[in-house]
Design a protein around this motif. Structure first.
Motif, PDB file in Angstrom:
ATOM      1  N   ALA A 129       0.544  -1.457  -0.392  1.00  0.00           N
ATOM      2  CA  ALA A 129       0.429   0.040  -0.097  1.00  0.00           C
ATOM      3  C   ALA A 129       0.302   0.839  -0.666  1.00  0.00           C
ATOM      4  O   ALA A 129       0.578   1.997  -1.204  1.00  0.00           O
ATOM      5  CB  ALA A 129      -1.272  -0.247   0.745  1.00  0.00           C
ATOM      6  N   GLN A 130       1.959   0.809   0.813  1.00  0.00           N
ATOM      7  CA  GLN A 130       3.013   2.043   0.715  1.00  0.00           C
ATOM      8  C   GLN A 130       3.216   2.294  -0.410  1.00  0.00           C
ATOM      9  O   GLN A 130       3.336   4.125  -0.646  1.00  0.00           O
ATOM     10  CB  GLN A 130       3.625   2.470   2.160  1.00  0.00           C
ATOM     11  CG  GLN A 130       3.001   2.105   3.032  1.00  0.00           C
ATOM     12  CD  GLN A 130       4.927   1.437   4.229  1.00  0.00           C
ATOM     13  OE1 GLN A 130       5.723   2.244   3.554  1.00  0.00           O
ATOM     14  NE2 GLN A 130       4.232   1.411   5.974  1.00  0.00           N
ATOM     15  N   HIS A 131       4.180   1.806  -0.963  1.00  0.00           N
ATOM     16  CA  HIS A 131       4.346   1.716  -2.496  1.00  0.00           C
ATOM     17  C   HIS A 131       3.888   1.536  -3.217  1.00  0.00           C
ATOM     18  O   HIS A 131       4.564   1.975  -4.465  1.00  0.00           O
ATOM     19  CB  HIS A 131       6.099   1.061  -1.895  1.00  0.00           C
ATOM     20  CG  HIS A 131       7.213   1.239  -1.075  1.00  0.00           C
ATOM     21  ND1 HIS A 131       7.746   2.274  -1.387  1.00  0.00           N
ATOM     22  CD2 HIS A 131       7.271   1.056   0.205  1.00  0.00           C
ATOM     23  CE1 HIS A 131       8.758   2.201  -0.387  1.00  0.00           C
ATOM     24  NE2 HIS A 131       7.890   1.479   0.451  1.00  0.00           N
ATOM     25  N   ARG A 132       2.259   1.853  -3.566  1.00  0.00           N
ATOM     26  CA  ARG A 132       1.483   1.470  -4.403  1.00  0.00           C
ATOM     27  C   ARG A 132       2.215   0.703  -5.178  1.00  0.00           C
ATOM     28  O   ARG A 132       1.899   0.636  -6.548  1.00  0.00           O
ATOM     29  CB  ARG A 132       1.224   2.498  -5.135  1.00  0.00           C
ATOM     30  CG  ARG A 132       0.901   3.584  -4.223  1.00  0.00           C
ATOM     31  CD  ARG A 132       0.621   5.378  -5.038  1.00  0.00           C
ATOM     32  NE  ARG A 132      -0.146   6.012  -3.935  1.00  0.00           N
ATOM     33  CZ  ARG A 132      -0.687   7.504  -4.186  1.00  0.00           C
ATOM     34  NH1 ARG A 132       0.098   8.092  -4.899  1.00  0.00           N
ATOM     35  NH2 ARG A 132      -0.337   7.808  -3.221  1.00  0.00           N
ATOM     36  N   LEU A 133       2.569  -0.926  -4.782  1.00  0.00           N
ATOM     37  CA  LEU A 133       2.456  -1.943  -5.614  1.00  0.00           C
ATOM     38  C   LEU A 133       2.093  -3.512  -5.394  1.00  0.00           C
ATOM     39  O   LEU A 133       1.728  -2.815  -4.426  1.00  0.00           O
ATOM     40  CB  LEU A 133       4.371  -1.929  -5.529  1.00  0.00           C
ATOM     41  CG  LEU A 133       4.974  -1.072  -5.862  1.00  0.00           C
ATOM     42  CD1 LEU A 133       7.108  -1.392  -5.331  1.00  0.00           C
ATOM     43  CD2 LEU A 133       5.707  -1.169  -6.965  1.00  0.00           C
ATOM     44  N   SER A 134       2.432  -4.313  -6.009  1.00  0.00           N
ATOM     45  CA  SER A 134       1.403  -5.181  -6.058  1.00  0.00           C
ATOM     46  C   SER A 134       2.394  -6.318  -4.631  1.00  0.00           C
ATOM     47  O   SER A 134       3.673  -6.229  -4.842  1.00  0.00           O
ATOM     48  CB  SER A 134       1.587  -6.235  -7.207  1.00  0.00           C
ATOM     49  OG  SER A 134       2.371  -7.031  -7.403  1.00  0.00           O
TER      50      SER A 134
END
Lengths: 278, 278
Positions: free
Chosen positions: A39-44
């Motif tokens: 969520a923080q890095h907006r990655l899967s």
DNA sequence: TGTATTTGTATTAGATATAGAACATTTTGC
DNA sequence: GCAAAATGTTCTATATCTAATACAAATACA
């Protein structure tokens, strides 16, 4: 899209690696959970996990099912925190085993940038060498040097493989008097990365030094690369001058080896006569 | 498969970039043709072209249909070549427009690393701030500071947004006497990258400075990040001592901007009353 | 003026990266 | 013991990377 970007996985991997090695994330600390990181890095989560797998293989983290991911104390030796200007002298003084591997030795026309820095005549040739210096068998620095040919002929390939260049120059009668050095940051390309045993795309400390003799003539052009996880450039300063002229000025100091390189006020660090403030 | 490897495109991109910036490939030199590069590196031409596109956008090469690809004069025009210790003073002296954006201002418990550096008591709190400094509207540095709370209460959020921290401290009666600073290289994470307007994964110059007062007490912990393409850390040295004790020692000097950053003693740099260090 | 060479453009196909989701297994803490 | 939360595993679907090929447009040179 600007430039060539690293993959998202590699980006996160290098970022976390940096934070761990730099001490931002201290040993024992628990990282955010994988969904949180995602969520923080907006990655899967797949991407998060790939990066963490890399760190795990490096021995930087420990992953425990059900518990979390923890930072290990894999910061073994920030062994040599040095002045960078006298680093080699320090090492020798400390009795550390140092050896240099000579990768290249040639006489060639001077690259324009080198000619300009050393203030060479047009067409003047230089002695060019590339070395990697090791301390206790771990790569310490990558050195690229250019010396005007008239000086460069005074030492041999064997000399350079065994003796520091500046020592060779002074042995040949060159009086090193002044030097100007610049410190910057760069990325490791494939070649350098392998030689210094870091990942491609890792940050490196880059130092360029131009040495002049007592007549102001350039005698050495040195371009050096260091691993920032193993070494850093430290300097002490004092506050001098009064009023608007008050500023920092460097203190000629020897830094002491040790894991903790912060100065000890009062004693330990030689005090010089300080200007009495108003 | 060790760690996380960069894409083939990025690898080649970094390799060529390294060679150009290092001067291995001098300005005006023609690169091998794309098919030749593809053969040499055993990559497809698509990959070669993507890497070259990156270099082209960086302004490092010029590609001319039918003719070839040529290395441009990549001399990075470093706007501000500074001492880093008095950099802000230089800038002010040069009349450059400087402004700081305050991103964070709070009082909080001290991080372990900061406590250790400043030698704080257990549980002592600190004033924490994050700022980005701009020069002529381009981001110049990212500053993170920690000041012991007892000192930190002497200035306000508005003060910090307008005035250099050290000025505020000295105005409050703190006598900054000594400092220890360390320079390293790091990578830009997503947050920093955006603030400093660089790519994620770009190299950054990292400076950490701990300032002590005349009683040896820590009064400021500063962590700064700089863009290496715009700024570098320069210092002058002289060779002092005799025999085995002969070594480099720093010269207290003012550096001037320009391609040739030679030290200027005394005059040459216009002075103003309000010169204030970082 | 040709002819070879260079970069620019397009297409196809396969490998890899990434996102998103579901579910299992282990640990923690109440 | 149980529920919540963590990592481990597997799957599907899409986007991007890379290779391979063909051809067009621009340039250099004999």
């Amino acid at each position: 899209m600007v430039a060539i970007e690293p993959s998202k996985t590699q980006r996160l991997y290098l970022l976390l690696k940096e934070q761990i090695l730099k001490g931002v994330l201290s040993p024992g600390h628990r990282l955010p959970s994988e969904p949180q990181l995602a969520a923080q890095h907006r990655l899967s989560r797949v991407t998060i996990r790939r990066a963490l797998e890399g760190l795990e293989q490096d021995g930087l983290i420990r992953r425990q099912p059900g518990a979390g991911t923890f930072v290990l104390d894999a910061r073994p030796r920030k062994g040599v925190v040095g002045d960078l200007s006298n680093m080699l002298a320090h090492l020798v003084a400390m009795g550390r085993a140092t050896r240099a591997k000579l990768l290249s030795f040639s006489y060639q026309p001077s690259p324009p940038a080198v000619s300009a820095a050393l203030k060479l005549e047009d067409g003047e040739r230089v002695q060019h060498s590339i070395r990697v210096r090791y301390i206790d068998d771990t790569p310490f620095s990558h050195l690229t040097t250019y010396v005007p040919e008239r000086i460069g002929v005074t030492y041999s390939e064997a000399d350079l493989a065994s003796t520091p260049l500046l020592t060779l120059l002074e042995r040949s009668g060159v009086v090193a008097d002044r030097a100007s050095q610049t410190v910057t940051a760069t990325l490791a390309g494939p070649e350098i990365a392998e030689l210094l045993q870091v990942e491609i795309g890792s940050p490196l400390l880059s130092m360029t030094r131009v040495v002049y003799d007592d007549h102001g003539r350039g005698v050495e052009y040195l371009s050096a690369l260091y691993r920032p996880d193993l070494h850093s450039f430290q300097m002490e300063m004092t506050r001098t001058g009064i009023g608007a002229e008050r500023r920092w000025s460097p203190v000629s100091s020897l830094t002491r080896p040790g894991s903790d390189a912060r100065p000890v006020p009062g004693r330990g660090t030689p005090r010089r006569a300080s200007i009495t403030p108003l």
